[in-house]
Design an enzyme around this catalytic site. Structure first.
Site, mmCIF file in Angstrom:
data_model
loop_
_atom_site.group_PDB
_atom_site.id
_atom_site.type_symbol
_atom_site.label_atom_id
_atom_site.label_comp_id
_atom_site.label_asym_id
_atom_site.label_seq_id
_atom_site.Cartn_x
_atom_site.Cartn_y
_atom_site.Cartn_z
ATOM 1 N N ASN A 66 45.217 51.937 41.730
ATOM 2 C CA ASN A 66 44.933 53.370 41.571
ATOM 3 C C ASN A 66 45.943 54.030 40.628
ATOM 4 O O ASN A 66 46.637 54.965 40.994
ATOM 5 C CB ASN A 66 44.932 54.065 42.942
ATOM 6 C CG ASN A 66 44.375 55.472 42.873
ATOM 7 O OD1 ASN A 66 43.674 55.828 41.927
ATOM 8 N ND2 ASN A 66 44.702 56.294 43.864
ATOM 9 N N GLU A 110 41.822 49.107 38.440
ATOM 10 C CA GLU A 110 41.938 50.556 38.279
ATOM 11 C C GLU A 110 43.323 50.936 37.748
ATOM 12 O O GLU A 110 44.022 51.768 38.312
ATOM 13 C CB GLU A 110 41.620 51.290 39.591
ATOM 14 C CG GLU A 110 41.127 52.701 39.363
ATOM 15 C CD GLU A 110 40.598 53.385 40.622
ATOM 16 O OE1 GLU A 110 40.200 54.566 40.518
ATOM 17 O OE2 GLU A 110 40.580 52.749 41.696
ATOM 18 N N ASP A 131 38.193 44.640 43.389
ATOM 19 C CA ASP A 131 37.597 45.713 44.188
ATOM 20 C C ASP A 131 36.091 45.696 43.938
ATOM 21 O O ASP A 131 35.614 46.109 42.889
ATOM 22 C CB ASP A 131 38.214 47.046 43.768
ATOM 23 C CG ASP A 131 37.608 48.232 44.513
ATOM 24 O OD1 ASP A 131 36.759 48.020 45.404
ATOM 25 O OD2 ASP A 131 37.994 49.373 44.199
ATOM 26 N N ASN A 168 33.851 47.247 45.874
ATOM 27 C CA ASN A 168 33.270 48.540 46.280
ATOM 28 C C ASN A 168 32.055 48.388 47.191
ATOM 29 O O ASN A 168 31.122 49.202 47.136
ATOM 30 C CB ASN A 168 32.905 49.376 45.047
ATOM 31 C CG ASN A 168 34.051 50.312 44.625
ATOM 32 O OD1 ASN A 168 34.655 50.964 45.470
ATOM 33 N ND2 ASN A 168 34.334 50.360 43.346
ATOM 34 N N HIS A 186 44.359 51.486 48.387
ATOM 35 C CA HIS A 186 44.051 50.102 48.756
ATOM 36 C C HIS A 186 45.347 49.394 49.121
ATOM 37 O O HIS A 186 46.449 49.879 48.817
ATOM 38 C CB HIS A 186 43.403 49.348 47.588
ATOM 39 C CG HIS A 186 42.056 49.853 47.194
ATOM 40 N ND1 HIS A 186 40.894 49.124 47.366
ATOM 41 C CD2 HIS A 186 41.673 51.022 46.598
ATOM 42 C CE1 HIS A 186 39.862 49.814 46.897
ATOM 43 N NE2 HIS A 186 40.307 50.963 46.423
#
Length: 402
Positions: free
Chosen positions: A9, A42, A156, A158, A256
């Protein structure tokens, strides 16, 4: 061999967040987790944001995929302790590669895909985009499986695959929430059937452990109200190399947490060239600051030459110097007279040790002064006491000389 995958992130902000934890910095995280490969998703970076410090973390080579559009969006990077044989950005579909969602690295015994799958939470258009991404990626992977390659897919995804992968399945799956919809979960079923295994679920079939918590709910992580949406998918033909898979819920710094995969020791790679798209070749070199430059002389403390000292010429450097001998010189071995040698060797009386100096006898003192039984030398004029004043005169000292 140890692999770590983590949706960070924003990679540039991660270092500041880690400063508030026991890991202190990204470099310390690498040292403490001690993995051979790190896969981050990300990163939220464009190529112009890449600096040399992130591209060249000590002991690792990096391979990047950047978003070509919006800043602060998507992006993945793979750090490798041993440089892979090949590294590719994306999987050949420009529609998906422009968002910076995939890095593929070839490690000889297996191919690793580091992926950040699209989120379907922005409406029907993004759901269609995600489904198309799934199909294009699976088609690429099946080609490699048919070539006999072993594959590891991580990142990830999702999607919460089963009821064990979400804290409140009745709430989210009943409402067909993004990430829990039947359409998305069915794709994971199809993907596993084409020749893959979910490493964590295979080794921990009944554990309800999560890897993501909604930041909008401040109590989500404390109360363990999360989802497991980060995975290691390992091809079935290669699963006998898997030792363990874990979820590091105590590592903070993102919404995360990292997940890990431990493999048996893999065969070493042959000698090969560094892939041309490695991060150290893409990042601009750091520009040294003139204020931070130090003179080389500051690293060598010593006597500084002055203008009054004669400069040594090249001739004097080459001139042979007289040889010194550690043995005692004799009058025959030197041109100096013997008296000069004797005087130079004899130590001056002022430097003789205190124990060798004789204190004056009472008989040697002035007769108009009575000798003191406990004789004490006079204090020197500068106010310092002699060391002899701390010792009593011995009996031998009191006897007159024969």
């Amino acid at each position: 061999m140890k692999l770590v995958s983590w949706n960070v992130n924003s990679l540039r902000a991660l270092d500041k967040r880690l400063a508030e934890t026991s890991y202190r910095s990204l470099n310390e995280l690498f040292k403490k987790l001690d993995a051979d490969i790190y896969c981050f998703q990300e990163t939220k970076m464009t190529e112009t944001m890449l600096d040399y410090s992130l591209a060249t973390i000590e002991g690792y080579e990096s391979y990047w995929s950047f978003t070509k559009g919006n800043k602060g969006y998507s992006g993945v990077v793979t750090y490798c302790r041993v440089a892979p044989l090949h590294a590719h950005e994306g999987f050949g579909v420009s529609e998906f590669d422009q968002e910076g969602r995939c890095v593929m690295t070839d490690h000889g015994s297996f191919i690793l895909f580091n992926l950040y799958f699209p989120n379907s939470g922005s409406g029907d258009d993004r759901m269609k985009y995600k489904v198309a991404f799934h199909e294009a990626f699976q088609s690429e992977v099946e080609k490699l499986l048919h070539q006999g390659r072993n594959i590891i897919v991580t990142g990830d995804v999702n999607i919460a695959h089963t009821e064990l992968d979400v804290w409140h399945p009745a709430k989210f799956m009943a409402k067909q929430s993004a990430g829990c919809s039947t359409r998305e979960r069915n794709w994971i079923d199809r993907f596993l059937k084409c020749g893959f295994k979910d490493a964590y679920r295979e080794l921990h079939p009944n554990d309800k452990v999560f890897s993501w918590w909604d930041q909008r709910n401040v109590r989500a992580r404390i109360c363990n109200e999360g989802w497991r949406i980060d995975y290691f998918f390992v091809s079935s033909s290669f699963f006998d190399q898997v030792v363990e898979s874990d979820i590091l819920t105590k590592v903070v710094g993102s919404d995360h947490c990292p997940i890990t995969l431990l493999l048996k020791e893999q065969p070493p790679l042959p000698i090969h060239d560094l892939p041309p798209n490695t991060g150290r070749l893409r990042a601009p070199l750091p520009t040294p600051s003139t204020n931070s430059q130090l003179s080389l002389l500051k690293f060598f403390p010593g006597k500084t030459s002055t203008a009054t000292e004669p400069a040594q010429t090249d001739d004097s450097i080459c001139e042979p110097q007289p040889q010194c001998s550690m043995s005692a010189a004799t009058p025959q071995e030197t041109s100096l007279p013997a008296s000069t040698l004797t005087a130079s060797v004899a130590p001056p009386s002022s430097t003789a040790p205190i124990s060798a100096r004789k204190r004056p006898r009472p008989s040697e003192m002035s007769r108009d002064k009575k000798p003191n039984k406990r004789f004490k030398q006079q204090t020197p004029a500068d106010g310092k006491r002699s060391i002899a004043s701390f010792f009593k005169a011995s009996e031998s000292d009191k006897q007159p000389q024969q």
